[in-house]
Each structure stands twice: as C-alpha cells, then as structure tokens.
Design a protein around this motif. Structure first.
Motif, PDB file in Angstrom:
ATOM      1  N   PHE A 213       0.835  -1.200   0.000  1.00 15.25           N
ATOM      2  CA  PHE A 213       0.000   0.000   0.000  1.00 15.25           C
ATOM      3  C   PHE A 213       0.874   1.257   0.000  1.00 15.25           C
ATOM      4  N   ALA A 214       1.987   1.206   0.737  1.00 12.74           N
ATOM      5  CA  ALA A 214       2.931   2.322   0.697  1.00 12.74           C
ATOM      6  C   ALA A 214       3.518   2.466  -0.700  1.00 12.74           C
ATOM      7  N   ALA A 215       3.791   1.334  -1.345  1.00 12.50           N
ATOM      8  CA  ALA A 215       4.323   1.384  -2.708  1.00 12.50           C
ATOM      9  C   ALA A 215       3.321   2.031  -3.662  1.00 12.50           C
ATOM     10  N   ALA A 216       2.031   1.793  -3.436  1.00 13.41           N
ATOM     11  CA  ALA A 216       1.003   2.396  -4.290  1.00 13.41           C
ATOM     12  C   ALA A 216       1.042   3.921  -4.194  1.00 13.41           C
ATOM     13  N   PHE A 217       1.188   4.442  -2.981  1.00 11.76           N
ATOM     14  CA  PHE A 217       1.294   5.891  -2.822  1.00 11.76           C
ATOM     15  C   PHE A 217       2.609   6.411  -3.404  1.00 11.76           C
ATOM     16  N   GLY A 218       3.655   5.591  -3.338  1.00 16.35           N
ATOM     17  CA  GLY A 218       4.922   5.984  -3.946  1.00 16.35           C
ATOM     18  C   GLY A 218       4.805   6.129  -5.449  1.00 16.35           C
ATOM     19  N   ILE A 219       4.048   5.228  -6.069  1.00 22.92           N
ATOM     20  CA  ILE A 219       3.826   5.320  -7.516  1.00 22.92           C
ATOM     21  C   ILE A 219       3.041   6.581  -7.857  1.00 22.92           C
ATOM     22  N   LEU A 220       2.027   6.886  -7.046  1.00 19.99           N
ATOM     23  CA  LEU A 220       1.253   8.102  -7.269  1.00 19.99           C
ATOM     24  C   LEU A 220       2.124   9.345  -7.125  1.00 19.99           C
ATOM     25  N   ARG A 221       3.032   9.311  -6.146  1.00 18.96           N
ATOM     26  CA  ARG A 221       3.918  10.468  -5.955  1.00 18.96           C
ATOM     27  C   ARG A 221       4.847  10.637  -7.156  1.00 18.96           C
ATOM     28  N   CYS A 222       5.365   9.526  -7.659  1.00 13.53           N
ATOM     29  CA  CYS A 222       6.254   9.615  -8.830  1.00 13.53           C
ATOM     30  C   CYS A 222       5.525  10.168 -10.048  1.00 13.53           C
ATOM     31  N   SER A 223       4.237   9.895 -10.137  1.00 11.80           N
ATOM     32  CA  SER A 223       3.467  10.380 -11.287  1.00 11.80           C
ATOM     33  C   SER A 223       3.276  11.891 -11.260  1.00 11.80           C
ATOM     34  N   GLN A 224       3.545  12.514 -10.103  1.00 16.14           N
ATOM     35  CA  GLN A 224       3.339  13.955  -9.961  1.00 16.14           C
ATOM     36  C   GLN A 224       4.654  14.729  -9.836  1.00 16.14           C
ATOM     37  N   ILE A 225       5.775  14.076 -10.035  1.00 16.12           N
ATOM     38  CA  ILE A 225       7.071  14.731  -9.822  1.00 16.12           C
ATOM     39  C   ILE A 225       7.275  15.921 -10.750  1.00 16.12           C
ATOM     40  N   SER A 226       6.746  15.864 -11.934  1.00 14.55           N
ATOM     41  CA  SER A 226       6.931  16.964 -12.891  1.00 14.55           C
ATOM     42  C   SER A 226       6.398  18.288 -12.346  1.00 14.55           C
ATOM     43  N   ALA A 227       5.470  18.224 -11.387  1.00 10.67           N
ATOM     44  CA  ALA A 227       4.897  19.443 -10.819  1.00 10.67           C
ATOM     45  C   ALA A 227       5.937  20.241 -10.029  1.00 10.67           C
ATOM     46  N   LEU A 228       7.022  19.595  -9.625  1.00  9.10           N
ATOM     47  CA  LEU A 228       8.048  20.291  -8.846  1.00  9.10           C
ATOM     48  C   LEU A 228       8.788  21.326  -9.676  1.00  9.10           C
ATOM     49  N   THR A 229       8.703  21.243 -10.978  1.00  8.78           N
ATOM     50  CA  THR A 229       9.353  22.223 -11.853  1.00  8.78           C
ATOM     51  C   THR A 229       8.348  23.181 -12.478  1.00  8.78           C
ATOM     52  N   SER A 230       7.118  23.141 -12.013  1.00  5.77           N
ATOM     53  CA  SER A 230       6.081  24.000 -12.582  1.00  5.77           C
ATOM     54  C   SER A 230       6.310  25.462 -12.195  1.00  5.77           C
ATOM     55  N   PRO A 231       6.047  26.403 -13.099  1.00  2.00           N
ATOM     56  CA  PRO A 231       6.135  27.830 -12.741  1.00  2.00           C
ATOM     57  C   PRO A 231       5.161  28.196 -11.624  1.00  2.00           C
ATOM     58  N   ASN A 232       4.065  27.456 -11.545  1.00  2.00           N
ATOM     59  CA  ASN A 232       3.086  27.678 -10.472  1.00  2.00           C
ATOM     60  C   ASN A 232       3.309  26.651  -9.368  1.00  2.00           C
ATOM     61  N   PHE A 233       4.546  26.570  -8.887  1.00  2.00           N
ATOM     62  CA  PHE A 233       4.993  25.513  -7.985  1.00  2.00           C
ATOM     63  C   PHE A 233       4.126  25.394  -6.736  1.00  2.00           C
ATOM     64  N   LEU A 234       3.816  26.478  -6.081  1.00  2.00           N
ATOM     65  CA  LEU A 234       3.131  26.435  -4.791  1.00  2.00           C
ATOM     66  C   LEU A 234       1.740  25.820  -4.886  1.00  2.00           C
TER      67      LEU A 234
END
Length: 377
Positions: A213-234
C-alpha cells in the motif's frame, strides 16, 4: 497570514497523518518495551522517522500559513521566497524520513533472519535507500546556482540546470517503491519455511506485506514529480506533498501493525480469560512460544514450562542421538517424557543439521517477536 487555497486541506490532512504516526509509534514503543521487552535499534529508527514526519508537517504548516497551496499570482511577491523555502525544508525532512522508515522495517527483518545470505539481501536495499536519499537531497539543494535560487528564482543570473534534479527525483522515488515491494515479498522466503502453524504464518506474512500500500502511494507520488518544476509551484506541488506524506504515513502504519501483534494477542488473551476458567493468562516473564518438535508431532503432556532462555539453550539433535520432544499448549512449551524415541525421527532425517538449526532459530525469533502462541502443525 490566513491560509487560503489548498493550504487548509494540506495542513489538515498532514496533521491527521501525523497523529496516526504518533499513535502507532506509541503502540510500538509500548509493545517493545513492556509486552515483549525487546526494544532495539529498529524501534529507535522508527521513532526518528516519526519525528521526521512531524518536522515535515510543521514546516509545511508554516509554508501554508504564508502562501503554499495558492497560485503564485495570488501571493505577494515578497512572500514567495519564504513560502518556497519552508516547503523545501519540509521536503528535505520527507526525503530522509521515508528512507528512515524503510530502515526501520529492514532492521526489524534482520532480527528474524539467521543466514548470512538473508542478511545481505536485507542490507542491500537499505544501503540503496540511504545513498539515493542523500543524492536526492544533494541534487535538490545544489541543483541551482546560487543556492538561494532554490527558493528565490528572482535572483539575477540564477539558473537551476546545474544538476539533473528531476531524473534524480524519479530514481529516488523508484528506489523507495522497489524497496516497499521487496520488503513486502522478502519475508515469504524464510518465514514460510518455518515449521509454524499455517494460519500463524499467513497472518504474520500478510501483516508484513502491507508495504504494498505504501508502494502504491509511492507510484502516485512519482506520477506527480513533474509538478516540482512548474512555474506555479506552490499550487502544483500540493499533490506531490500529500502523496509523499501519505507514503511515509502508510509505511509507518504498515510497519507498526505486525510489530504490535503481541499487544493485540495480549489483549485478546485477557478478554478470553474472562470467559473461560481454562484460558491461559498472559505472563510477563514466560511468553507463550510455540515450536514444532523435531519429529513433527505434538503432545500436551504436563511437564516443565520453558521460557525464552530455555529455548535458546535447546538444539536439534544429531542423527543417532536421543531427542527430547517439545510441544506447546496454550500455556507454553513443555517437555514430553512419555513418547518413545522412535517417534522423534519421522521427518527430520532428510534435513541437514545446519538447516535444522537455522529453522529452529528462525522459529524462536519469530515466536519472540510475534508472540506465536498456538501449536504448530
């Protein structure tokens, strides 16, 4: 400054998860110090992981109170750098906190294994988690020049292409997901081979496999990593923050559940003792330990009770030596002196001496850590 946008949601969810982490940390600490009296390095690491999560939550709360969770254009320009800075500090605690949580599980598994091969198989992913967490934090803080550009992109001449930060984030996230799956499957390799009752093995192994179950949330987090470089970061990083928090929280819960099993058994035994005069009371000095005899047969004869020190001194007899048959009832482990010696060697003759010793040690460790209290079949 009042929280706006997604800030209240982020803070509310993270503090709810922090309470869960503290709750399971308290349960685990009580179980290991009072119930089984086996507090060790893995428990200390678990407490450190809980503290890391609390620090993560505190810094995200401070960041949300300034502007995290809102669109960049909705925040006064002067508030953007401190908002990003506090969220960056919180994410650093998250980077190390998740890796430390995996270490707690790995160190616990080291308590159960007997062979060098199994120990090496546990240490390798732990070392990998440590290295990737250090590299991820380094890439995070030193990926921009000057360093102040990490939280203030308005600095003239600053740029953040010094290190490939995003690929490193994916490597780190993938490593954690791999470790979760690895530690969820690894116990099946050695616990399933122990001569324990099938029901006990399934309960223990399923509880130790909750890391999926922790791995499932880890996969979801990896799917959103691109947001860390977004101009609208916050605003864009809200999901990354929440999935990272959920991954660590679920990891700690999944680690806490199997370790707290002796506490659950103690409670159930106490409840059962009120309904039956024949129920056995949980004793603080002599824990119920169930082992399979070397003959593969069980007895319920009255004899001398065995505590943990007696078990440690016992050994599987070599071929040709008389064996002492061991079995359990609800009260503990007994020596059977009424069985004929011919019954002792129906199954174990085909096993090597080293394999038998490893199996016996594994059963003793599993019995001590999980409070296995029913007869083996």
């Amino acid at each position: 400054m009042a929280m706006k946008g997604d800030g209240p949601m982020v803070v509310g969810l993270m503090w709810s998860m922090a309470v869960l982490c503290v709750f399971f940390t308290a349960l685990r600490t009580y179980t290991r110090t009072v119930v089984v009296k086996s507090f060790g390095a893995d428990d200390i690491v678990f407490i450190v992981a809980c503290l890391m999560f609390i620090m993560y939550t505190i810094f995200l709360t401070i960041s949300a109170s300034i502007g995290f969770g809102q669109n960049m254009w909705e925040i006064p320009e002067a508030d953007i750098p401190p908002t990003v800075l506090y969220s960056a500090i919180g994410q650093t605690f998250s980077i190390f906190g998740m890796a430390i949580a995996k270490w707690s599980l790995g160190l616990f598994l080291l308590r159960l294994v007997c062979t060098r091969m199994h120990k090496v198989a546990i240490w390798l992913p732990l070392i990998l988690c440590f290295l990737t967490s250090v590299l991820c934090a380094a890439f995070f803080w030193f990926g921009c020049t000057p360093i102040e550009a990490v939280w203030n992109r308005a600095i003239p001449g600053s740029h953040c292409n010094v290190l490939p930060r995003v690929p490193m984030y994916y490597v780190y996230g993938s490593t954690l997901v791999f470790t979760d799956f690895y530690f969820a499957l690894f116990p099946w390799l050695f616990i399933w081979k122990l001569h324990m009752k099938r029901r006990e093995k399934i309960v223990i192994l399923c509880s130790m496999s909750l890391g999926v179950f922790a791995a499932a949330f880890g996969i979801l987090r990896c799917s959103q990593i691109s947001a860390l470089t977004s101009p609208n970061f916050l605003k864009a990083a809200v999901r990354v923050i929440l999935f990272a928090a959920a991954e660590q929280c679920v990891t700690m819960i999944c680690i806490g559940i199997p370790v707290c099993r002796p506490l659950y058994r103690q409670y159930l035994n106490r409840q059962a003792s009120h309904g039956s005069s024949n129920s056995n009371k949980v004793d603080g000095t002599h824990q119920s330990v169930a082992l399979r005899s070397t003959a593969g047969a069980e007895t319920r004869s009255k004899g001398t009770t065995w505590d943990e020190s007696t078990i440690r001194e016992s050994r599987v007899p070599r071929a040709g030596e008389p064996a002492q048959h061991m079995s359990t009832s609800g009260a503990g482990l007994y020596a059977d002196r009424n069985r004929s010696e011919g019954e002792y060697f129906t199954r174990e003759r085909s096993r090597s001496f080293n394999t038998m010793i490893d199996s016996e040690q594994g059963i003793i460790k599993a019995a001590r850590e999980f409070d296995v209290g029913s007869a083996m079949t």
